[in-house]
Design a protein around this motif. Sequence first.
Motif, PDB file in Angstrom:
ATOM      1  N   THR A 134       0.803  -1.224   0.000  1.00 53.10           N
ATOM      2  CA  THR A 134       0.000   0.000   0.000  1.00 53.10           C
ATOM      3  C   THR A 134       0.837   1.276   0.000  1.00 53.10           C
ATOM      4  O   THR A 134       1.976   1.300   0.481  1.00 53.10           O
ATOM      5  N   LEU A 135       0.243   2.329  -0.517  1.00 53.27           N
ATOM      6  CA  LEU A 135       0.798   3.678  -0.397  1.00 53.27           C
ATOM      7  C   LEU A 135       1.008   4.059   1.063  1.00 53.27           C
ATOM      8  O   LEU A 135       1.856   4.899   1.392  1.00 53.27           O
ATOM      9  N   SER A 136       0.254   3.428   1.961  1.00 57.59           N
ATOM     10  CA  SER A 136       0.345   3.748   3.391  1.00 57.59           C
ATOM     11  C   SER A 136       1.679   3.356   4.000  1.00 57.59           C
ATOM     12  O   SER A 136       1.948   3.687   5.160  1.00 57.59           O
ATOM     13  N   THR A 137       2.539   2.658   3.242  1.00 62.25           N
ATOM     14  CA  THR A 137       3.897   2.421   3.744  1.00 62.25           C
ATOM     15  C   THR A 137       4.717   3.713   3.745  1.00 62.25           C
ATOM     16  O   THR A 137       5.767   3.769   4.370  1.00 62.25           O
ATOM     17  N   TYR A 138       4.225   4.740   3.045  1.00 58.86           N
ATOM     18  CA  TYR A 138       4.917   6.025   2.969  1.00 58.86           C
ATOM     19  C   TYR A 138       4.281   7.050   3.895  1.00 58.86           C
ATOM     20  O   TYR A 138       3.064   7.060   4.091  1.00 58.86           O
ATOM     21  N   GLU A 139       5.101   7.927   4.429  1.00 54.81           N
ATOM     22  CA  GLU A 139       4.603   9.002   5.287  1.00 54.81           C
ATOM     23  C   GLU A 139       3.833  10.037   4.459  1.00 54.81           C
ATOM     24  O   GLU A 139       4.132  10.275   3.288  1.00 54.81           O
ATOM     25  N   ILE A 140       2.859  10.664   5.090  1.00 53.07           N
ATOM     26  CA  ILE A 140       2.109  11.751   4.451  1.00 53.07           C
ATOM     27  C   ILE A 140       2.849  13.050   4.754  1.00 53.07           C
ATOM     28  O   ILE A 140       2.605  13.711   5.773  1.00 53.07           O
ATOM     29  N   GLU A 192       9.880   4.220  -4.661  1.00 57.18           N
ATOM     30  CA  GLU A 192      10.052   2.992  -3.900  1.00 57.18           C
ATOM     31  C   GLU A 192      11.133   3.108  -2.826  1.00 57.18           C
ATOM     32  O   GLU A 192      11.007   2.523  -1.735  1.00 57.18           O
ATOM     33  N   GLU A 193      12.176   3.860  -3.105  1.00 58.18           N
ATOM     34  CA  GLU A 193      13.280   3.971  -2.156  1.00 58.18           C
ATOM     35  C   GLU A 193      12.903   4.715  -0.880  1.00 58.18           C
ATOM     36  O   GLU A 193      13.647   4.670   0.105  1.00 58.18           O
ATOM     37  N   ASP A 194      11.760   5.370  -0.876  1.00 54.13           N
ATOM     38  CA  ASP A 194      11.342   6.115   0.315  1.00 54.13           C
ATOM     39  C   ASP A 194      10.950   5.199   1.471  1.00 54.13           C
ATOM     40  O   ASP A 194      10.865   5.637   2.612  1.00 54.13           O
ATOM     41  N   PHE A 195      10.664   3.947   1.182  1.00 57.28           N
ATOM     42  CA  PHE A 195      10.528   2.945   2.241  1.00 57.28           C
ATOM     43  C   PHE A 195      11.331   1.721   1.845  1.00 57.28           C
ATOM     44  O   PHE A 195      11.031   1.065   0.839  1.00 57.28           O
ATOM     45  N   ASP A 196      12.357   1.398   2.628  1.00 61.18           N
ATOM     46  CA  ASP A 196      13.257   0.290   2.352  1.00 61.18           C
ATOM     47  C   ASP A 196      12.925  -0.884   3.271  1.00 61.18           C
ATOM     48  O   ASP A 196      13.351  -0.898   4.430  1.00 61.18           O
ATOM     49  N   PRO A 197      12.180  -1.884   2.782  1.00 60.44           N
ATOM     50  CA  PRO A 197      11.798  -3.001   3.646  1.00 60.44           C
ATOM     51  C   PRO A 197      12.959  -3.940   3.964  1.00 60.44           C
ATOM     52  O   PRO A 197      12.881  -4.707   4.919  1.00 60.44           O
ATOM     53  N   TYR A 198      14.030  -3.856   3.183  1.00 60.20           N
ATOM     54  CA  TYR A 198      15.161  -4.763   3.391  1.00 60.20           C
ATOM     55  C   TYR A 198      15.970  -4.392   4.630  1.00 60.20           C
ATOM     56  O   TYR A 198      16.680  -5.235   5.179  1.00 60.20           O
ATOM     57  N   LYS A 213       1.616  -3.166   7.250  1.00 64.13           N
ATOM     58  CA  LYS A 213       2.072  -3.493   5.900  1.00 64.13           C
ATOM     59  C   LYS A 213       3.590  -3.319   5.785  1.00 64.13           C
ATOM     60  O   LYS A 213       4.256  -4.113   5.094  1.00 64.13           O
ATOM     61  N   ARG A 214       4.156  -2.299   6.412  1.00 61.55           N
ATOM     62  CA  ARG A 214       5.613  -2.134   6.403  1.00 61.55           C
ATOM     63  C   ARG A 214       6.291  -3.344   7.033  1.00 61.55           C
ATOM     64  O   ARG A 214       7.275  -3.888   6.502  1.00 61.55           O
ATOM     65  N   SER A 230      -0.033  16.573   0.567  1.00 60.47           N
ATOM     66  CA  SER A 230      -0.055  15.729  -0.623  1.00 60.47           C
ATOM     67  C   SER A 230       0.514  14.347  -0.307  1.00 60.47           C
ATOM     68  O   SER A 230       1.459  14.203   0.469  1.00 60.47           O
ATOM     69  N   TRP A 231      -0.079  13.340  -0.951  1.00 66.90           N
ATOM     70  CA  TRP A 231       0.275  11.944  -0.652  1.00 66.90           C
ATOM     71  C   TRP A 231       0.046  11.122  -1.912  1.00 66.90           C
ATOM     72  O   TRP A 231      -1.021  10.597  -2.155  1.00 66.90           O
ATOM     73  N   TYR A 232       1.072  11.093  -2.738  1.00 66.31           N
ATOM     74  CA  TYR A 232       0.954  10.350  -3.984  1.00 66.31           C
ATOM     75  C   TYR A 232       2.322   9.828  -4.392  1.00 66.31           C
ATOM     76  O   TYR A 232       3.344  10.182  -3.799  1.00 66.31           O
ATOM     77  N   MET A 233       2.338   8.962  -5.391  1.00 66.65           N
ATOM     78  CA  MET A 233       3.585   8.295  -5.737  1.00 66.65           C
ATOM     79  C   MET A 233       3.795   8.221  -7.239  1.00 66.65           C
ATOM     80  O   MET A 233       2.860   8.358  -8.024  1.00 66.65           O
ATOM     81  N   LYS A 234       5.047   8.009  -7.618  1.00 61.61           N
ATOM     82  CA  LYS A 234       5.429   7.830  -9.010  1.00 61.61           C
ATOM     83  C   LYS A 234       5.435   6.341  -9.361  1.00 61.61           C
ATOM     84  O   LYS A 234       5.693   5.496  -8.513  1.00 61.61           O
ATOM     85  N   ASN A 235       5.202   6.061 -10.641  1.00 63.74           N
ATOM     86  CA  ASN A 235       5.216   4.681 -11.107  1.00 63.74           C
ATOM     87  C   ASN A 235       6.357   4.408 -12.077  1.00 63.74           C
ATOM     88  O   ASN A 235       6.321   3.451 -12.855  1.00 63.74           O
ATOM     89  N   ASP A 236       7.406   5.244 -12.037  1.00 62.65           N
ATOM     90  CA  ASP A 236       8.495   5.154 -13.015  1.00 62.65           C
ATOM     91  C   ASP A 236       9.167   3.781 -13.021  1.00 62.65           C
ATOM     92  O   ASP A 236       9.539   3.267 -14.078  1.00 62.65           O
ATOM     93  N   LYS A 237       9.364   3.177 -11.855  1.00 63.15           N
ATOM     94  CA  LYS A 237      10.057   1.895 -11.781  1.00 63.15           C
ATOM     95  C   LYS A 237       9.304   0.824 -12.552  1.00 63.15           C
ATOM     96  O   LYS A 237       9.896   0.062 -13.347  1.00 63.15           O
TER      97      LYS A 237
END
Length: 293
Positions: free
Chosen positions: A99-105, A112-118, A136-137, A259-266
């Motif tokens: 989910t987008l909710s893995t990212y801060e508002i 994708e690099e804004d949340f690194d699950p590894y 989800k994180r 604002s709370w949105y994301m890019k799909n470039d990857k």
Amino acid sequence: MGTVLVLGGTRFFGRKLVELLLGEGHQVTIATRGQSGNPFGDKVEHVVIDRTNASDLQALMANRTFDIVYDNICYSPNEAKAFCDVFNGKIGKLVFTSTLSTYEIDGAVKVEEDFDPYNYEIRMGDTADFTYGEGKRQAEAVFFKYAKFPVVAVRFPIVMGVDDYTERLHFHVKRVAQGEPIGFVNMDAEMSFIQAEEAARFLLWAGQTSVEGPFNATATGAITLQALMNLVEKATGKRAKIALLGDDKIRSPYAIPASWYMKNDKATMAGFEFSQLDSWLENLVQHIAQQYA
């Protein structure tokens, strides 16, 4: 033709995913709690389980394997760890609905690099121990640490559709049509969305290609909440009654402070072609508005 297991899959974009899989001739098993029935009849194998019960998962996987598993209903690290314990060595790939909710508002467009699950600190627990986003994180972090199969974590924004059982977009259209107020925090905040059909197509693609890791999956573009409400006003022919803040009854499901949105470039670079948000959003709003005319 492959063997595919879908955890969830009887509602909204999960149902549309199953329809796509069946259309391609795959052998599909759906595993659900049984509360929404089985809309596919004998076209699928339907197993009724409690996703949070490891024993149910073990019984499901006794003496069987799957090429691809889609997990639409994992919300905690405990569930993710139980999944790995049971499914390691028995599946070819996992596509996990995140989910987008893995990212801060925080007003910044998300990649994708804004949340690194590894490299995220894992804290085990159940769904009730975390917020939705933190659960989800944690689940992502557990999957990427303990899975011995390829994993794709698909980070969706809010998914839209006429048949959205959460009726988040419907909430706005209905209240404007009926002259009722809607509470917001920041009308200039921008959001991203994806249609249910496109979400299903992305899940299908993520399972069938060689991609791994986290992927943002969203229609291209973003829209301010003010512009979205302008579309609702146009579709209903009514003027929206906007209240800043407001109580829980009138507060918009989209009432975000920034604002709370994301890019799909990857994902685009990996070969998936997304729609433009402005190519379908107005039509969807108008379609929903017809229900409240």
